[in-house]
Every structure is written in structure tokens, then in C-alpha cells.
Motif scaffolding. Structure first.
Motif, PDB file in Angstrom:
ATOM      1  N   PHE A 250       0.689  -1.175   0.000  1.00 31.52           N
ATOM      2  CA  PHE A 250      -0.080   0.049  -0.197  1.00 31.52           C
ATOM      3  C   PHE A 250       0.978   1.234   0.048  1.00 31.52           C
ATOM      4  N   GLN A 254      -0.381   4.306  -2.422  1.00 26.75           N
ATOM      5  CA  GLN A 254      -0.963   5.306  -1.579  1.00 26.75           C
ATOM      6  C   GLN A 254      -0.109   6.592  -1.811  1.00 26.75           C
ATOM      7  N   LYS A 255       0.819   6.474  -2.329  1.00 20.20           N
ATOM      8  CA  LYS A 255       1.880   7.615  -2.649  1.00 20.20           C
ATOM      9  C   LYS A 255       1.258   8.311  -3.987  1.00 20.20           C
ATOM     10  N   ARG A 258      -3.463   9.417  -3.166  1.00 26.41           N
ATOM     11  CA  ARG A 258      -3.489  10.206  -1.787  1.00 26.41           C
ATOM     12  C   ARG A 258      -4.897  10.254  -1.256  1.00 26.41           C
ATOM     13  N   HIS A 259      -4.889   9.864   0.126  1.00 30.22           N
ATOM     14  CA  HIS A 259      -6.272  10.326   0.634  1.00 30.22           C
ATOM     15  C   HIS A 259      -7.473   9.503  -0.069  1.00 30.22           C
ATOM     16  N   ASN A 260      -7.173   8.255  -0.490  1.00 30.23           N
ATOM     17  CA  ASN A 260      -8.258   7.555  -1.080  1.00 30.23           C
ATOM     18  C   ASN A 260      -8.713   6.576  -0.110  1.00 30.23           C
ATOM     19  N   ARG A 261     -10.103   7.149   0.063  1.00 31.73           N
ATOM     20  CA  ARG A 261     -10.942   6.458   1.093  1.00 31.73           C
ATOM     21  C   ARG A 261     -10.876   4.779   0.935  1.00 31.73           C
ATOM     22  N   LEU A 263      -9.040   2.944  -0.431  1.00 29.05           N
ATOM     23  CA  LEU A 263      -7.767   2.012  -0.210  1.00 29.05           C
ATOM     24  C   LEU A 263      -7.475   2.202   1.420  1.00 29.05           C
ATOM     25  N   ILE A 264      -7.609   3.389   1.995  1.00 28.06           N
ATOM     26  CA  ILE A 264      -7.668   3.479   3.359  1.00 28.06           C
ATOM     27  C   ILE A 264      -8.503   2.376   4.041  1.00 28.06           C
ATOM     28  N   ARG A 267      -7.159  -1.159   3.503  1.00 31.73           N
ATOM     29  CA  ARG A 267      -6.069  -1.383   4.229  1.00 31.73           C
ATOM     30  C   ARG A 267      -6.211  -1.620   5.734  1.00 31.73           C
ATOM     31  N   TYR A 375      -0.982  -1.281  -8.879  1.00 33.84           N
ATOM     32  CA  TYR A 375      -0.063  -0.332  -8.917  1.00 33.84           C
ATOM     33  C   TYR A 375       1.099  -0.429 -10.142  1.00 33.84           C
TER      34      TYR A 375
END
Length: 387
Positions: A250, A254-255, A258-261, A263-264, A267, A375
């Protein structure tokens, strides 16, 4: 014959990621029909080890082994058992192997260009270290158990024993160095699969005389089982490796996103699932409070995985339709098995646990594969012109 010059235009993302400079030389390699471009000072190109890298610690450990044998007046040393070649290799190789693993790992991270990847590598180091300590102990113990079984009552003179010890220790040091150099998403995934499948199968074979299948899969970790700590340690170890693998998957993703709800959330669910798996091993299915905690951890693991299966389309961006369909099919089979076990009584507890274990593990591996593909195939694949 004149050679026609060609130019390859690299995207700005690659130039920025690799910190390339004007007129910098790059290595161009043709491997298995693929064109590979690497920096001339790429750390991966320096993975060929000199003999002294792993032989020096082997010689040091051989000296320690020799001093101990002479002081104990052991001029004929058995291959297996207490005060044997096997016990010396297991103990001293654990020390030298982990030392070399950490030494090479530290060297690799100092050469890491990506600051975010370097930060992640340091964060997962404790989990990886504990995992490799346990794996090394398992592998060496199992190997020498088999050797001792084949060569019962075998013993050697002091010089032959020192030579055998040095050889085994050198092999272990080399494998640990190679492991430190090979740390990657795919390598950690392979370690995860081998650990959980190998540990569970070993526990099954060890307890075949106890007819564990008449009880349940969790019987392998109870006080009634033989070497129950191995089964429990396998689950704890698999949970630690799972956590490290999630980080490796991740962090680079997530780099970019960014701030993808979604994926968060995915995770968090994966980390909670890993902790639940470790909890199943941490709390054996013994009578009393441990039984309650064990069942709660197992239920949490099932619930988290079912949530990810049902919500895969929302949780994983650009999820392939094949993966979505497979997730729903596996989820339906799991729910059906649960109904057949709890309400119909058609399946035994052991059968239900084995079916759930195999299906859940298979789906988790598919999920890891799709996260990896998201990715590397979506955001790390560039179309470049040749002129």
C-alpha cells in the motif's frame, strides 16, 4: 554496416523517481524478451556476494564451536541430540544468520533512493526480523530432525564435526543474506504462503496419531495436541508477515492515490484481519477464557474477510470483473458452508474450518495479486516513443 541511432524518451515521472541527471549512463539489458533499463549504480546489480561476506561469520562461529568442544572435551561429537552438531548449528546459526540478515538489510536501506520506501522498510523491519527468527528456527530444527532420523547414532571426530558445522553455518548465512537482498512484495508473499501452509501441514502430520480431524482444526493448537506451540506460532508468524506485506503493497500505491478513502478502508480491514489471524494463534482453543478469545478472533477474521469480499468493487479501485465475480462466488460458498455447518448440521466443524481456511487464503492471495497489479501495471507502466 552502419548502425541507425535510436532515442528513447522517458516520462518525467521516471526521471523524477530515479533522480536521473543529464547525460547519465544507464544499463540496457535484454532479458527473456523484455527490455530492462537500470542505473549503472543500481544496488540490485551489486547483489553478487563475495565469499568472505558469509564465510567470515561462519569461521567466527566455527571458532566458538571449537573452543566449546575442546573445553567440554568433546572429541567425538554426535550428529543429533543434546551437545551435538545439530544443536550447535541451530543455536549459533540463529545468531549469525539474523546478524547477517540485519547487516545486509541495513546496507540496502542506506542505498534506497525513495524516502517513503525507506521509511516503510524500517517500519516493517521488526515484523520481518521476528518472522525470519522463527522461520530459521523451524527450518533448521526440521532439517536436522530429518538428518538425525536418517543417520541415527552417527557421530564424528572433532575435525570432521568442525567442517560439517562450518558448511551448514555458511549455507544458512548465505540464505539469510540472500533473503535480505530479495525483500520485495512478491518475496514476502511467497514467505507468507510457505509459512502458513507449511506450518499447518506440519501440525497435521505431527498430530495424525491423535486423530485431530475428529475434533477441529483448532485442536492442533490446544494442550491436547503434540507440539501445539508450532501451530500457534505459525498463525502468529503469518499474521506478522501479513502486516509487513500490506505495508509493502500500500505504501507505493497510496503515494499515488493520496487520501483515497477506499484504499484506506481496505488497508485497515487487511490489518485487522492480520491481527485477528495472529490472535487465533495467540489465544489457543483451550477451555475457559482462552476458548472465548480464540472464537472471537476467528469470528473477527471471517467477518473482515467477508466484508472485503462483498465490498471488493468499492474497496479496490479498477477491480477486474473476473476478480469481482470470483469474490462473490467464494463468498457464497463460504456462507453456504456456514449454513450447512451451523443450521443444517451437514458439515463437521473440521470440514467447515478446512474449507473456510483454503477459500479465505486463496482469496487473500488473489486480493494481494490484484493490489500489486493495480500499482505496477496501472501506475508504473508507461508508453514511451522511440525515434
Amino acid at each position: 554496416m552502419s548502425k541507425t541511432p535510436y532515442q528513447l524518451t522517458l516520462p518525467d515521472e521516471i526521471v523524477s523517481e530515479l533522480h536521473l541527471k543529464h547525460n547519465q549512463l544507464l544499463n540496457l539489458t535484454l532479458r527473456n524478451g523484455q527490455l530492462i533499463i537500470q542505473q549503472t549504480n543500481n544496488p540490485n546489480e551489486r547483489q553478487t556476494l563475495s565469499l568472505r561476506t558469509f564465510l567470515i561469520p561462519s569461521v567466527v562461529m566455527a571458532i566458538i564451536f571449537t573452543i566449546y568442544a575442546v573445553e567440554q572435551k568433546m572429541f567425538r561429537i554426535p550428529l543429533g541430540g543434546d551437545n551435538s552438531i545439530a544443536s550447535a548449528v541451530i543455536m549459533l546459526s540463529e545468531i549469525s544468520g539474523i546478524f547477517m540478515f540485519l547487516f545486509i538489510y541495513f546496507q540496502q536501506q542506506r542505498q534506497q533512493i525513495d524516502k517513503l520506501r525507506r521509511k516503510t522498510s524500517w517500519r516493517v523491519l521488526p515484523a520481518l526480523t521476528v518472522a525470519f527468527v522463527i522461520i530459521l528456527a523451524f527450518v533448521t530444527s526440521g532439517f536436522f530432525w530429518a538428518i538425525n532420523y536418517l543417520f541415527q547414532t552417527a557421530s564424528f571426530d572433532l575435525f570432521t564435526s568442525i567442517a560439517l558445522f562450518t558448511m551448514f553455518n555458511g549455507i544458512i548465512n548465505f540464505l539469510m543474506i540472500y533473503s535480505a537482498l530479495s525483500i520485495s512484495t512478491l518475496f514476502i508473499t511467497s514467505i507468507f504462503v510457505m509459512t502458513i501452509i507449511g506450518g499447518v501441514l506440519t501440525a497435521m502430520v505431527t498430530n495424525s496419531s491423535r486423530m485431530w480431524w475428529q475434533y477441529n482444526l483448532s485442536f492442533l493448537g490446544t494442550d491436547n495436541a503434540l507440539d501445539s506451540w508450532q501451530f500457534n506460532a505459525t498463525l502468529i508468524l503469518a499474521g506478522l508477515i501479513w502486516l509487513a506485506l500490506v505495508d509493502y503493497l500500500f505504501v507505493p500505491l497510496q503515494k499515488i492515490l493520496r487520501h483515497n478513502r477506499r484504499l484506506i478502508t481496505l488497508r485497515i480491514l487487511l490489518n485487522l484481519s492480520a491481527l485477528s489471524l495472529a490472535g487465533v494463534g495467540l489465544f489457543p482453543n483451550n477451555a475457559g477464557r482462552l476458548h472465548i478469545l480464540h472464537d472471537q478472533m476467528a469470528n473477527f477474521l471471517i467477518y473482515f474477510i467477508l466484508i472485503m469480499m462483498l465490498g471488493n468493487r468499492w474497496l479496490l479501485p479498477n477491480a477486474p470483473r473476473e476478480f469481482e465475480a470470483t469474490s462473490y462466488i467464494i463468498c457464497a460458498i463460504l456462507v453456504t458452508s456456514m449454513i450447512l455447518f451451523q443450521w443444517v448440521g451437514y458439515l463437521s466443524l473440521t470440514t467447515f474450518e478446512i474449507v473456510a481456511f483454503v477459500l479465505a487464503l486463496s482469496w487473500i492471495l488473489l486480493l494481494f495479486q490484484n493490489i500489486y497489479r493495480l500499482y505496477y501495471h496501472t501506475y508504473q507502466t508507461f508508453v514511451v516513443p522511440i525515434s
